[in-house]
Each structure stands twice: as structure tokens, then as C-alpha cells.
Design an enzyme around this catalytic site. Sequence first.
Site, PDB file in Angstrom:
ATOM      1  N   SER B 270       0.609  -1.323   0.186  1.00  0.00           N
ATOM      2  CA  SER B 270      -0.096  -0.454   0.167  1.00  0.00           C
ATOM      3  C   SER B 270       0.735   1.635  -0.387  1.00  0.00           C
ATOM      4  O   SER B 270      -0.037   2.299  -0.319  1.00  0.00           O
ATOM      5  CB  SER B 270      -0.821  -0.104   1.187  1.00  0.00           C
ATOM      6  OG  SER B 270      -1.348  -0.981   0.884  1.00  0.00           O
ATOM      7  N   LEU B 271       2.267   1.343   0.972  1.00  0.00           N
ATOM      8  CA  LEU B 271       2.640   2.621   0.372  1.00  0.00           C
ATOM      9  C   LEU B 271       2.703   2.867  -0.991  1.00  0.00           C
ATOM     10  O   LEU B 271       2.625   4.289  -1.082  1.00  0.00           O
ATOM     11  CB  LEU B 271       4.394   1.858   0.610  1.00  0.00           C
ATOM     12  CG  LEU B 271       4.901   2.059   1.986  1.00  0.00           C
ATOM     13  CD1 LEU B 271       6.443   1.650   2.000  1.00  0.00           C
ATOM     14  CD2 LEU B 271       4.041   3.091   2.826  1.00  0.00           C
TER      15      LEU B 271
END
Lengths: 370, 573
Positions: B270-271
Site C-alpha cells: 500500500s505504500l
Amino acid sequence: MSLFSRSDRGVLSTWWWTLDRFLLAGFVGLAVFGFVLVLASSPPVARRLALPETQFVVKHGLFLLPALLLLLGTSLLAPRGVLRLATAMLGVFGALLVVTPLAGPEIKGATRWLPIGGVLVQPSEFVKPALAVVVGYMLARRPGLSGLPQALGLVAPVIGLLVIQPDLGMTFLVAAVLSTQLFVAGLPWLVLFAGGAIGVAGGWGAYHLFDHVRQRVDAFLDPDLTPYQVEAALRAIANGGLLGVGPGQGVVKYHLPEAHADFVFATMAEEFGILACLLVLLLFALLVLRGLSRLHASEDRFVLLAGTGLVAQFALQALVNMGVNLAVLPTKGMTLPFLSYGGSSLLALALGAGMLLALTRRGARLEMAT
Amino acid sequence: MSASAGGPGSTGLAAARLRLRVVAVALAVAFTSMGVRLIDLGERASERDQPRPAATVDGEEQPARADIVDRRGRLLATDVTTYALAADPANVGDPALAAQALARVLGEVDAAELERRFLAGRRFAWVDRELSAEQLRGVMELGLKGLHFLPRRKRIWPQGELAGHVVGFTGVDQQGLSGIELALDRRLREDPEPLVLSLDLRVQQIVHEEVGEAVKRFRARAACGLVQDVESGELLALVSLPEFDPNRWQRTGPSERRNSCTGNIYELGSLFKVITAAMALDSGKVGLSDRFDATEPLRIGRHRIRDDHAKRRPLSVPEIIAYSSNIGTARMAFAAGGGEAEQAFLRKLGFDRPLAVELPDRTPPLLPSRWPEIVAATVSFGHGIAVSPLQFANATASLVGSGRLLRPTLLRLAGAPEPGPQLISQRTVTDLRWLLWLTVEKGTGTRARLSRYALGGKTGTADKPASQRRGYRSGEVVASFVGIFPIDQPRYLVLVSLDEPKGDASTYGFRYGGWTAAPVVARIVDRSGPLLGVPPTEGETLQALRERLLVSETPHALTGHPEERLAALDAGR
């Protein structure tokens, strides 16, 4: 001093009063100091070769006394005697020189030594001074350069034999001594320059013909390829500094091949310091200049030319050896007169110095049979 | 008289004397030049003349290597002189007595073995290759003869494992073998001036402590923590765990020497949505208030994309980022141009090539070889693409900082670096900052909230790919958090990545980046911010950030009366 009266006309007395005592003292001093150096530098080399530590010292000592006697004895000779001695030496050792390539053992890639009566003799060392004297006679016999063909006829085969060994250092030395004598005998400048050009061409040829010459020259020109011995020699000099680390205290001799022979100057620099080296250098220079000055005063062409040959040989040998030690010349196996270990070298040098002393005696002259 | 009578005439003799004088001059010149050479060598020797130990063999030292220091001059690597001890057995007197005395002082050598060496018949025998200061003094006090002290240069790294991966180490011949020591080997050999790194040891220490504690607590396999200046690109801290001490590099393995910030590549999960959001917003095809349906899992062929924190309703862009919706991010990426747009944007960020930074241990990003729809979707939320933490950090710092591509560096810069190419518009930069602030304030990153600073950030929890087969290993994750502070005027980026953390009671067993990595980043920011001279965020700034919630781009969850929205916000604190 009171040993010899000035009015005494005996052989010894005449000898004493006509001799150049400065030259005599210089040569004897060098020989004695050379013994001290071998004492200091040779034990590690002997150990490396698995010989008794005293091997080289004893041998050098055994040679030193006869050498000094030879020097003194030869200096007693009149010019005629010098010429006779030289001719005899040239005959005997010239013959040995012919035999050497056939019978001598190969040592370090060259055949230079001949085993005679249990010792290895290097005939070329003896041929060298004898040749200088005989060539001097041949040139002196005739006016100007008329003696040149005979002289060349004598030198050419010697050079040929030296190239066969191969011993390029000696070849160079013989050629350089001959050139100096020819120059003094009156060789026109033009020929001299042409000869120089031929010398350069010869060097070029040697570079391309002999692998070990090429390696040494390449190594000399390429700072990254400084040969191990030269690097070690420079380190020795740096380590010794101005005053040296003291006799016997040097350590580079433990790693330096030929520390007692070709690289004795570096060993000396480490143990006795650069100041001592300068003093030795000065002594060599003074001996050479003193010899030349005595010859300059001579009224005899034979004395002048033969003496020039002997002085030139002495001077060039010292210069080349020091040049190698100081990394200004490519490595070349050449001994430092009187200081390096080497029996043949020492005896031959004593003979040469004795002959020079004889020739530089006051009033020495050779009556030419015309 | 006879000279004038025929034969060699006196004129010939006169000429010969002249020539003799020429020879004399030539030889005098030659001898003089030898003398000059000798004096020259002597001067060079005396210049180097320093006091020498009495019995030094071969006092030749290796040339010195420049020191390495941090940005404030703290020593990271330097040369010291140590001594090896050898003996000349012929000079030590009684070999047995000497061997016993030496063995007593040195402690670690055997007297019998020494004596055997002394009796071997050589003039040189090693006693000890490296003497400690204490041993050296002890040997000196013995007053034995025939000993040689051989000076040796030795490289030491006073900070040990604190910056081991960055500084690296050198081999026995003083040649750089890893880290800065290898990357800048020539510089360190040729220029004796200390090499100044961008690292700030104080910050490095904080990161090392905090990440180290997290690794211990969550029993992570490896970890990376770093702090980057978003204006200059300088790295103030770069910590890789497990730790590595260059002073004992011979006793370490490749896994310890590996720099997990640059040498390991991870699917960061998700970064990556930060990057997708930047691309989407900057494309002009997606607006901050656009909504994307996340009611049902997204079907692409036979694949289904789900959300971890499913809201089961349409989400606005801020909500997609704050709640880290995979479905929303994928739809947003498709709206912005799908795979082609992604590839172009990743190229702009430099993900098609290895990162340019002064470390030899760098692994280039691993990008998909083909780019079908499903790949475009997974890449948008950070799967199917693997990059090193530092390379990702640098891209994020570039996007959220100035919008220009930064050049990361481990060297302290003398002035402002040359600005890199513009990546996104200033407006997108501002929007992005706000999205990251919102994520910390209200989304998955609330465990990174600080009272001192307004922090922006993004959480990430990625399944680890199976090494042998296709698909993912169940259960093992990489949990990360990237934070930027102060978010209104960013100065520093902090990234922490934990490789295979295990949840514990305090996180209710969760291994999510928001639970494990986010608090670590928060503590690093809280501790290092004041040291770095970052003023606390003003109340007015916070107010401005919050008020933005009240206007048009309102997240769905906060609809309603403005008063209610603010109340909800405060309740979340």
C-alpha cells in the site's frame, strides 16, 4: 720516512720517492674498507645460500692479502715491466676467456666463470686492465691513430667473447675504455660522434636481441616496474639516512640479493649513512682526478694512453655501479672497485691499480724501440 | 728532447693532454651528479625521518587512508598504527627464556611453540601479528634484544555497528570492500581530507534504537529505517538490521552484510498508493473529490481484488488513500490511463534503473515483464513490483517534497543540489501532502499521530512472494510506514520497513504497517525533529489542514454538519 733515504738509489727507495703516495693510500684504504663492508654485508647472503656465515668473509680475507701484495709488487715495475705483465696477462686470460664459454658452468644465465684449482675465476676481469695497457702501447707505438687497426684487432675478439657469455656490462666497459683511449690518442671529434651513434644503435640492437636486456631497460624506464633489487637498494638508502643505522645494524641486506657484491653501495648507505657514501664517492673522484693529473704531467705517450685506459676503467666501473645503486642507470652486474665482494674482481683491480701506480711514478717512461 | 725527435711528437702529446683534460672534466661531472643524486635521496630520507622504534624491520607503511566522518565531524572510520612483533632468534639471547617471557606478556601465544619457532634456524620469526597497546607496553618492558616491531596501518570504525552498512569495511591491504569504503575507494586513497557523509550520527542513533527495538519486539527477520532531507536528497540516517560491525567483518555472513535499505527489494504494498495517487491526480483525469466504487471486490478475468479495511461503498480519493482501498486505487489508476500511464510515471521516477547512490550494494527494481490489466491493477497498490526501501523513499520524498526528482546522497552537500526534472505540478504536491496528513489524522496511520508535529504518512503491509513457486507466502508480510514532516512544509522523510514482523499482544496480533511500523516512525520524528531544529507545528497550520476537510473534497465518512465533522475529528484524537 726514515726508512728510505732520498739519496738511496735502491729499488725500494726509488719506488718510495717516485710513487704517488696519495694514490697508494687511496687504493689500500678502499680495499680495507671493502673488507669491513663484506664483513657486514655478506653473512646474510651466505646464510641465504645455506653456506657458513663466514664463507664470504674468509674468502675475501684470503684474497685481500695477496691482492695487496700484488698491488705493491706491480707498482714496483717499470713501464716496460708493466707492458710485459699486461701482455702476459692478456695472453693467459685471453686464452681462458676463449675456453670459458665452452667449459665454464652457467651461473645466473651467463657463462663467465671458470673453475681453476677449486676457485671460480672470471677471466674477463683480468683481461680488462691488461687490454687497456696493451691497447695503450699499440696506440702509443705509432704517431696519431696509426696504431688503431692493431688495437681494434685486439679488442674486437675480446668484445666478441664477452657478448657470447653474455656479459653486456663488461662489453660496455671495454668499449668505453677503448673509446676514451682513442679519444685521448686523437680520434677526430666527427668519428667520435659517429661512434656514439653506432653505440646507440648497438644498444638498440641489444635491447631487441636479448630478453634480459630488454627486461632491465623496460623495468628501468617504467617506474611501476622498478626491479626488486633497485627498490630494496633505495629503501636501504632511505633507511640509513644521513648517518646510517650503524655497522651491522642494516636490515635490507637480509632481503637484498647481491648485497655483498653489486649492491654493496646500498648496504653501505644503510649502515654507514649517506655522508659516508659521499665520502667514498669523493675518494673515488679524487683518485680518478689525481691519476689523470699525474698522467697529464707525463712526457710519455704510452704512460699517458695506458694510464688513461686504467683510470677510465676504474672510474666507469665505479660510476656504473653507483648509478645502478642509486637507480639512475639500469641494473647491470658490475662491481664497485675494491668495495664489492669478489676474488677475481679484487685481484684484477689490485693488478690494475698496481699498474697505474707504476705508470704514475715520477719520471716513468717507456723507451720506444723505433 | 726525445719526444721532439720523430715518433710521437710533442705536438701529439700536447693534443693528448688537452683531450685528457676533457676526460677529466667529463668524469668530474659524472661523479658530481652521482653526489647530487645521493644528497637528493638523503634529503628525501631525512624529510621522512621520524623517531623510529629501535628495532624496526621494513618500516614501510601502507599509505594513509582518509578518515570518514558524519556531517558534524564525528569519526566513523580512521587509521591507527598497530605493531606486529617478530624476532631475530640469533639475537634474543636464550631462546627458551625469551619465549617464556614473551608468552607470559602476550598471554595468547604458547611458549613451547615460540621456542620451536626460535630454534628453526632462521633469522626471522613471527611472534604476534597484532599487539594491543597493553601487550606492546608489556613487551617493551621486558627489554629483550633482537625484537622487531613492525608498524601496520589498521582501519578501525569507532562507531561499530551504528553505521556499519553505510561506511562498509576494508580488506587486509586497506582496499575498500563494501559500503562507502568501496564506493569511494579511490577518493579515500588519493585525498587525505576527511570524507564528510550526510549522516547525522544523532539521528542515526535514534533510528538505530527505535528500529532495533521494533525488530526485537516483533521478532522481524530484517529491517530498514532511514531519514532523508526532502530538499537536498541527503540521507541523515540509514539503518539496516540485522546489524553489522565492520570491525569484525570477517566473522559476519552475507545476510548481515546485506544492506536491507538498498540491497533488498520488496513489494511494498500500500505504500505504493502514494505514487498511484500522485500519478492519478497529476494526470488531470482524476480529481480529489471523484468517487470510485468499492462496494464489491473488483473482478479482472478470474482474479478478484479485495480490500483489507473494506468500507463496501463508493469512496472519494482522500478516503481511498486514508483507508488504503485496493479496489479504489486500482479504479483510480485505470481512470488515469492504466498500465501505460503507470509505466510512464514509474520511468519518470527512475524505477526502470538502479538507484544512483554512493553504495555498491544496490538491487535494481523488479518490474513486471508484461503489463496486462490485472498487472496494472496490482501495481497500483504495490504488488507485482519490487523496489528497495531507499528507492521508494526517494521517489516519495521527491513527490511530496518539491515535486522534482531528488538525487539521494550519502555525502554532505556544500550547497543546494541542482534541481531535478519536475515530476508533478505544485497543486498535486499540495494535494498529496494533505492526503498523507489525512491518512495519519483519520485513516490507517493514526498510530503515528504526534502532538508536536503535523505528520503525513502512508501505511503498507505486503504479503511476501513465495521464493520458489508462484503466488504469495501465507502469513509472512513486509510492514512499512513512510512519514513526512512537517507535512505543511516538508523537511524530512522517515521510512521504516519491517521484514516478517510477528504481531504481539500490544498490537492484538496485527502485523499491519499501521500497527508495527507507524509508531516507530512517530517516535523517530518526535525525538529527532527537535534535534534537527524543526519547530513544532503551529495551531493555525493544523487548523488550516482541518478546515480543508470542511470544504468540497469532503470524505464520505465525514459528511454531515460542519460542526459534527469537527467533533468527529476531535474524537478521533
